[in-house]
Design a protein around this motif. Structure first.
Motif, PDB file in Angstrom:
ATOM      1  N   SER A   1      -3.315  13.443  -1.681  1.00 36.41           N
ATOM      2  CA  SER A   1      -4.280  12.191  -1.593  1.00 36.41           C
ATOM      3  C   SER A   1      -5.796  12.732  -2.307  1.00 36.41           C
ATOM      4  O   SER A   1      -6.627  11.999  -2.505  1.00 36.41           O
ATOM      5  CB  SER A   1      -5.059  12.426  -0.218  1.00 36.41           C
ATOM      6  OG  SER A   1      -5.106  13.710   0.364  1.00 36.41           O
TER       7      SER A   1
ATOM      8  N   VAL B   1      -9.726  -6.976  -8.783  1.00 36.75           N
ATOM      9  CA  VAL B   1      -9.463  -5.666  -7.867  1.00 36.75           C
ATOM     10  C   VAL B   1      -8.856  -6.162  -7.064  1.00 36.75           C
ATOM     11  O   VAL B   1      -7.319  -5.559  -7.221  1.00 36.75           O
ATOM     12  CB  VAL B   1     -10.581  -5.276  -7.189  1.00 36.75           C
ATOM     13  CG1 VAL B   1     -10.137  -4.147  -5.885  1.00 36.75           C
ATOM     14  CG2 VAL B   1     -11.798  -4.253  -7.509  1.00 36.75           C
ATOM     15  N   ALA B   2      -8.371  -7.231  -6.756  1.00 37.44           N
ATOM     16  CA  ALA B   2      -7.556  -8.141  -5.555  1.00 37.44           C
ATOM     17  C   ALA B   2      -6.355  -8.470  -5.572  1.00 37.44           C
ATOM     18  O   ALA B   2      -4.916  -7.843  -5.486  1.00 37.44           O
ATOM     19  CB  ALA B   2      -7.784  -9.588  -4.219  1.00 37.44           C
TER      20      ALA B   2
ATOM     21  N   TRP C   1      -4.220  -4.863  -6.383  1.00 36.52           N
ATOM     22  CA  TRP C   1      -3.956  -4.086  -4.797  1.00 36.52           C
ATOM     23  C   TRP C   1      -3.019  -4.596  -4.551  1.00 36.52           C
ATOM     24  O   TRP C   1      -1.757  -4.525  -4.047  1.00 36.52           O
ATOM     25  CB  TRP C   1      -5.459  -4.451  -4.407  1.00 36.52           C
ATOM     26  CG  TRP C   1      -6.278  -3.473  -4.356  1.00 36.52           C
ATOM     27  CD1 TRP C   1      -6.795  -2.634  -6.064  1.00 36.52           C
ATOM     28  CD2 TRP C   1      -7.727  -3.278  -3.535  1.00 36.52           C
ATOM     29  NE1 TRP C   1      -7.587  -1.772  -5.470  1.00 36.52           N
ATOM     30  CE2 TRP C   1      -8.506  -1.987  -4.023  1.00 36.52           C
ATOM     31  CE3 TRP C   1      -7.520  -3.748  -2.111  1.00 36.52           C
ATOM     32  CZ2 TRP C   1      -9.250  -1.746  -3.497  1.00 36.52           C
ATOM     33  CZ3 TRP C   1      -8.209  -2.937  -1.383  1.00 36.52           C
ATOM     34  CH2 TRP C   1      -8.993  -1.983  -2.431  1.00 36.52           C
TER      35      TRP C   1
ATOM     36  N   TYR D   1       0.853  -2.482  -3.497  1.00 35.18           N
ATOM     37  CA  TYR D   1       1.200  -2.746  -2.225  1.00 35.18           C
ATOM     38  C   TYR D   1       3.055  -3.270  -1.689  1.00 35.18           C
ATOM     39  O   TYR D   1       3.278  -3.286  -0.880  1.00 35.18           O
ATOM     40  CB  TYR D   1       0.237  -3.157  -1.464  1.00 35.18           C
ATOM     41  CG  TYR D   1      -1.004  -2.001  -0.878  1.00 35.18           C
ATOM     42  CD1 TYR D   1      -0.646  -0.900   0.015  1.00 35.18           C
ATOM     43  CD2 TYR D   1      -2.054  -2.535  -1.549  1.00 35.18           C
ATOM     44  CE1 TYR D   1      -1.262  -0.141   0.544  1.00 35.18           C
ATOM     45  CE2 TYR D   1      -3.379  -1.673  -1.606  1.00 35.18           C
ATOM     46  CZ  TYR D   1      -2.320  -0.285  -0.304  1.00 35.18           C
ATOM     47  OH  TYR D   1      -3.688   0.726  -0.928  1.00 35.18           O
TER      48      TYR D   1
ATOM     49  N   LEU E   1       5.044   2.333   8.496  1.00 38.03           N
ATOM     50  CA  LEU E   1       4.946   1.873   7.207  1.00 38.03           C
ATOM     51  C   LEU E   1       5.024   0.755   6.444  1.00 38.03           C
ATOM     52  O   LEU E   1       4.035   0.456   6.064  1.00 38.03           O
ATOM     53  CB  LEU E   1       5.918   3.267   6.710  1.00 38.03           C
ATOM     54  CG  LEU E   1       5.068   3.520   5.407  1.00 38.03           C
ATOM     55  CD1 LEU E   1       3.676   3.993   4.924  1.00 38.03           C
ATOM     56  CD2 LEU E   1       5.798   4.516   4.609  1.00 38.03           C
TER      57      LEU E   1
ATOM     58  N   VAL F   1       2.363  -1.554   7.836  1.00 32.97           N
ATOM     59  CA  VAL F   1       0.707  -1.531   7.382  1.00 32.97           C
ATOM     60  C   VAL F   1       1.109  -1.937   5.441  1.00 32.97           C
ATOM     61  O   VAL F   1       0.385  -3.024   5.474  1.00 32.97           O
ATOM     62  CB  VAL F   1       0.772  -0.052   7.545  1.00 32.97           C
ATOM     63  CG1 VAL F   1      -0.772   0.097   6.708  1.00 32.97           C
ATOM     64  CG2 VAL F   1       0.688  -0.189   9.143  1.00 32.97           C
TER      65      VAL F   1
ATOM     66  N   ILE G   1      -0.858  -4.788   4.328  1.00 35.61           N
ATOM     67  CA  ILE G   1      -2.312  -4.770   3.231  1.00 35.61           C
ATOM     68  C   ILE G   1      -2.087  -5.802   2.093  1.00 35.61           C
ATOM     69  O   ILE G   1      -2.645  -6.099   1.521  1.00 35.61           O
ATOM     70  CB  ILE G   1      -2.462  -3.235   2.761  1.00 35.61           C
ATOM     71  CG1 ILE G   1      -2.500  -2.597   4.061  1.00 35.61           C
ATOM     72  CG2 ILE G   1      -3.056  -2.729   1.748  1.00 35.61           C
ATOM     73  CD1 ILE G   1      -3.195  -0.786   3.548  1.00 35.61           C
TER      74      ILE G   1
ATOM     75  N   SER H   1      -4.285  -8.709   0.447  1.00 34.57           N
ATOM     76  CA  SER H   1      -5.020  -8.371  -0.935  1.00 34.57           C
ATOM     77  C   SER H   1      -4.633  -9.962  -1.500  1.00 34.57           C
ATOM     78  O   SER H   1      -5.568 -10.181  -1.996  1.00 34.57           O
ATOM     79  CB  SER H   1      -4.249  -7.365  -0.910  1.00 34.57           C
ATOM     80  OG  SER H   1      -4.738  -6.177  -0.690  1.00 34.57           O
TER      81      SER H   1
ATOM     82  N   LEU I   1      -4.125 -12.826  -0.213  1.00 37.94           N
ATOM     83  CA  LEU I   1      -5.071 -13.658   0.618  1.00 37.94           C
ATOM     84  C   LEU I   1      -6.607 -14.098  -0.385  1.00 37.94           C
ATOM     85  O   LEU I   1      -6.788 -15.095  -0.520  1.00 37.94           O
ATOM     86  CB  LEU I   1      -5.632 -13.550   2.136  1.00 37.94           C
ATOM     87  CG  LEU I   1      -6.100 -14.873   2.892  1.00 37.94           C
ATOM     88  CD1 LEU I   1      -5.150 -16.082   2.414  1.00 37.94           C
ATOM     89  CD2 LEU I   1      -5.567 -14.462   4.375  1.00 37.94           C
ATOM     90  N   VAL I   2      -6.743 -12.348  -0.194  1.00 44.02           N
ATOM     91  CA  VAL I   2      -8.035 -12.553  -0.797  1.00 44.02           C
ATOM     92  C   VAL I   2      -8.090 -12.608  -2.674  1.00 44.02           C
ATOM     93  O   VAL I   2      -8.719 -13.131  -2.594  1.00 44.02           O
ATOM     94  CB  VAL I   2      -8.473 -10.715  -0.955  1.00 44.02           C
ATOM     95  CG1 VAL I   2     -10.032 -10.053  -1.873  1.00 44.02           C
ATOM     96  CG2 VAL I   2      -9.131 -10.179   0.357  1.00 44.02           C
TER      97      VAL I   2
END
Lengths: 225, 141
Positions: free
Chosen positions: A12, A61-62, A65, A69, A132, A135, A139, A143, A145-146
């Protein structure tokens, strides 16, 4: 034996640093590119803070992402039912599906050190048993939506620069621009998973948990280092 | 082996939420709103209407000035006042995205770009052409 936390959290920490370095690099290179265009248009250059809060940076960025995800969400969820003979990314062929409570150590089969919600039963165990995927999926949706909102803002900005009407967000959701941005990321993520699933049947990476042990047979499914 | 997944997901989730809120609220420094753009468009039209070419040229983006002057430095004001720019004073709608804005007025559509702290007019006297770019009397490249 107690290990140094930098060792026990190496993955991590390592990937967290790689993420930060990459994001900072993206911010500086993106700013340089943006300002090149500003200078070419004889307009004032902008600062780093202005750039990293701009729609063009946020959408870049989005959009990456959301696809990452989505990739992991689908791999996590679909691998419950879909299997691949010989792949360390797959569980054993006979184990496809949700498996029994005994196999999953939930409810009465939970161990003393099992998480609380694995023992609790009812909705708490049901939620925890899918947490898992939930979540990661949440995300992904956030992401995406952003991406749609920031993407629309960036698209509208370029439309205005070209002396065209900016349109609306809902129009943007059906636009080739939005789906081109989305699908060009999705295809690369799905290809990467497909390659990993298949290549790991026949190829090895010594001592990596993402690979089977070097000497394991090609048709050994669900094995890992 | 029991793998403990502790709080490594929390920073990622927090970052996504912050990014989402920023984008969804339009709370970005490159989206300064439309009021200043509207004011600039009105000042431009007011200057043109009163024959104040110098003030109008000061409100134009450098590319629009260059286009008007076409190599004859200082000719902006004269060139601008010779154009047929429809008189407009009432603003019906304003939109600003990033460094660009569009102000729809009763008799005209004005396009602007943000340079530093101010808005500059990139195009005025514009007529809508459907999906194609507006056809404008004043137009910076």
């Amino acid at each position: 034996m107690k290990h140094n936390p930098f060792i026990t959290n190496g993955l991590s920490i390592g990937f967290g640093l790689l993420f930060l370095f990459s994001l900072v690099g993206q911010a500086f290179s993106g700013l340089a590119y943006y300002n090149e265009q500003q200078v070419a248009s004889k307009l004032d250059e902008i600062g780093l803070l202005q750039y990293v809060t701009s729609s063009s940076f946020v959408v870049d960025v989005a959009e990456n992402w959301q696809s990452e995800y989505l990739q992991f969400t689908l791999l996590i969820v679909l691998a419950v039912w879909l299997v691949q003979k010989g792949s360390p990314e797959s569980k054993e062929i006979e184990k496809r599906g949700q498996q029994s409570d005994k196999e999953q150590l939930v409810g009465q089969f939970a161990k003393p050190d099992s998480p609380k919600w694995a023992k609790a039963g009812g909705w708490r165990t049901a939620v925890f048993a899918n947490s898992l995927g939930l979540v990661m999926g949440a995300i992904f949706v956030a992401s995406w939506l952003v991406q749609s909102v920031a993407g629309f803002s960036a698209f509208a900005e370029s439309q205005l620069a070209n002396l065209q009407d900016p349109g609306t967000w809902t129009e943007y959701l059906g636009s080739p621009e939005f789906w081109n941005r989305t699908l060009q990321n999705w295809q690369s993520e799905f290809l990467a998973v497909w390659s990993m699933v298949i290549l790991a049947v026949y190829l090895r990476q010594r001592a990596s948990p993402e690979s089977k042990a070097v000497g394991m047979p090609h048709d050994s499914t669900g094995a890992s280092n | 082996m029991v793998r403990r997944r502790s709080c490594t997901r929390a920073p990622v989730v927090s970052a996504a939420v912050v990014l989402g809120i920023l984008a969804l609220t339009g709370c970005t420094s490159l989206n300064p709103g439309t009021e200043e753009a509207t004011t600039t468009a009105q000042e431009f039209h007011s200057a043109v209407a009163t024959g104040d070419g110098a003030t109008a040229c000061n409100l134009l983006a450098p590319s629009a000035v260059e286009d008007l002057e076409d190599g004859a430095a200082g000719a902006c004001a004269d060139e601008l006042l010779q154009l047929v720019i429809p008189g407009a004073s009432e603003v019906t709608e304003s939109k600003a995205y990033g460094t660009n804005a569009q102000v729809l007025m009763d008799q005209d559509t004005v396009f602007l770009t943000r340079s530093g702290d101010t808005w500059k007019v990139t195009a005025a006297g514009c007529t809508r052409q459907g999906e194609r770019p507006y056809d404008c009397e004043v137009e910076g490249n």
